[in-house]
Design a protein around this motif. Structure first.
Motif, short mmCIF file in Angstrom:
data_model
loop_
_atom_site.label_atom_id
_atom_site.label_comp_id
_atom_site.label_asym_id
_atom_site.label_seq_id
_atom_site.Cartn_x
_atom_site.Cartn_y
_atom_site.Cartn_z
N LEU A 14 -9.97 -2.72 37.02
CA LEU A 14 -10.64 -1.43 36.94
C LEU A 14 -11.88 -1.50 36.06
O LEU A 14 -12.94 -0.98 36.42
CB LEU A 14 -9.67 -0.36 36.43
CG LEU A 14 -10.21 1.08 36.38
CD1 LEU A 14 -10.59 1.54 37.78
CD2 LEU A 14 -9.18 2.01 35.77
N VAL A 15 -11.77 -2.17 34.92
CA VAL A 15 -12.92 -2.34 34.02
C VAL A 15 -14.03 -3.13 34.73
O VAL A 15 -15.20 -2.78 34.64
CB VAL A 15 -12.49 -3.02 32.70
CG1 VAL A 15 -13.69 -3.47 31.89
CG2 VAL A 15 -11.61 -2.08 31.89
N VAL A 17 -14.57 -3.38 37.98
CA VAL A 17 -15.15 -2.53 39.03
C VAL A 17 -16.12 -1.52 38.41
O VAL A 17 -17.23 -1.31 38.92
CB VAL A 17 -14.04 -1.83 39.85
CG1 VAL A 17 -14.61 -0.71 40.72
CG2 VAL A 17 -13.30 -2.84 40.70
N LEU A 18 -15.72 -0.90 37.31
CA LEU A 18 -16.60 0.07 36.64
C LEU A 18 -17.86 -0.61 36.11
O LEU A 18 -18.95 -0.05 36.16
CB LEU A 18 -15.84 0.78 35.52
CG LEU A 18 -14.74 1.75 35.97
CD1 LEU A 18 -13.99 2.31 34.76
CD2 LEU A 18 -15.33 2.87 36.82
N LEU A 19 -17.72 -1.83 35.61
CA LEU A 19 -18.87 -2.59 35.13
C LEU A 19 -19.84 -2.87 36.27
O LEU A 19 -21.05 -2.66 36.14
CB LEU A 19 -18.42 -3.91 34.49
CG LEU A 19 -19.55 -4.83 34.04
CD1 LEU A 19 -20.26 -4.24 32.83
CD2 LEU A 19 -19.01 -6.22 33.73
N ILE A 21 -20.14 -1.22 39.09
CA ILE A 21 -20.72 0.05 39.51
C ILE A 21 -21.84 0.47 38.54
O ILE A 21 -22.92 0.90 38.96
CB ILE A 21 -19.64 1.15 39.62
CG1 ILE A 21 -18.73 0.86 40.81
CG2 ILE A 21 -20.27 2.53 39.75
CD1 ILE A 21 -17.49 1.75 40.88
N GLY A 22 -21.58 0.33 37.26
CA GLY A 22 -22.60 0.68 36.26
C GLY A 22 -23.84 -0.18 36.39
O GLY A 22 -24.97 0.32 36.32
N TYR A 24 -24.90 -1.82 39.07
CA TYR A 24 -25.56 -1.47 40.33
C TYR A 24 -26.37 -0.18 40.19
O TYR A 24 -27.54 -0.11 40.58
CB TYR A 24 -24.52 -1.34 41.45
CG TYR A 24 -25.14 -1.02 42.78
CD1 TYR A 24 -25.63 -2.03 43.61
CD2 TYR A 24 -25.22 0.30 43.24
CE1 TYR A 24 -26.21 -1.73 44.82
CE2 TYR A 24 -25.79 0.60 44.45
CZ TYR A 24 -26.29 -0.42 45.25
OH TYR A 24 -26.86 -0.12 46.46
N ASN A 25 -25.74 0.85 39.64
CA ASN A 25 -26.43 2.14 39.49
C ASN A 25 -27.64 2.04 38.57
O ASN A 25 -28.67 2.66 38.82
CB ASN A 25 -25.45 3.20 38.98
CG ASN A 25 -24.47 3.60 40.05
OD1 ASN A 25 -24.67 3.39 41.24
ND2 ASN A 25 -23.35 4.20 39.63
N ARG A 26 -27.54 1.25 37.52
CA ARG A 26 -28.67 1.08 36.60
C ARG A 26 -29.84 0.39 37.30
O ARG A 26 -30.99 0.79 37.16
CB ARG A 26 -28.25 0.28 35.37
CG ARG A 26 -29.38 0.12 34.37
CD ARG A 26 -28.86 -0.29 33.00
NE ARG A 26 -29.95 -0.24 32.05
CZ ARG A 26 -30.56 -1.32 31.58
NH1 ARG A 26 -30.18 -2.53 31.96
NH2 ARG A 26 -31.54 -1.20 30.71
#
Length: 197
Positions: A14-15, A17-19, A21-22, A24-26
């Motif tokens: 989960l960490v 995946v969130l990393l 996503i973060g 990519y979005n940045r």
């Protein structure tokens, strides 16, 4: 014990995946910023390209013996406009940015030659239309310089984020290519054309 390991693995995944996503979005945010910054340059370049035919038309009546100079300005303007459209379609693309910088350098050189010729014609230097166009072109050149600086700052922020850890791991995978700055390489072309009358 098996449940603890299972929960730990889920938390780690989960960490991660969130990393991702973060990151990519940045990168998307920074890419959109430099594209928007180029759009601001594009607006000013189009304004500049629109002023040049008026400038040439005003000078045409006075510079009957300087047809080559006027044609060179129009040709350089058309090449710069075409390069600008290509760069607007792909801001930051290395080839498009080099092409635009080269075309803008040629346009600045052609305008510089035109203004050098205009100096020899006192009536043209005093013409109200020419003075107004000179003022508009000078203001536009300043706006282009500010917009180019904002674009280069945005590209630098994007490239830095793209090349730092952990973004560097995912940038290539997600298709985030490096962006090129908008720079004029030839030192004598770095100066805006002199438009004083």
């Amino acid at each position: 014990m098996g449940i603890v390991w299972g929960v730990a693995i889920v938390v780690v995944l989960l960490v991660l995946v969130l990393l991702v996503i973060g990151v990519y979005n940045r990168l998307v945010t920074l890419r959109n910023r430099y594209r928007n910054a180029f759009a601001q340059i594009d607006v000013q370049l189009k304004r500049r390209y629109d002023l040049i035919p008026n400038l040439v038309e005003t000078a045409k009546g006075y510079l009957k013996h300087e047809r080559e100079t006027l044609e060179a300005v129009i040709q350089a303007r058309n090449q710069a406009a075409a390069a600008g459209q290509k760069a607007a379609a792909q801001p930051g693309d290395p080839g498009a940015m080099r092409s635009l910088a080269g075309a803008e350098g040629q346009l600045s050189a052609a305008l510089g030659r035109l203004f050098a010729v205009v100096e020899a014609y006192p009536d043209l230097k005093a013409n109200q239309n020419m003075l107004a166009l000179q003022e508009e072109l000078t203001a536009t050149e300043n706006k282009i310089a500010f917009a180019r600086q904002a674009f280069n700052d945005a590209v630098t922020a994007y490239n830095t984020a793209r090349e730092t850890f952990p973004s560097v791991i995912f940038a290539g995978t997600f298709g985030f290519q490096p962006a090129d700055l908008f720079e004029i390489e030839v030192p004598d072309q770095r100066e805006a054309p002199k438009v004083s009358f």
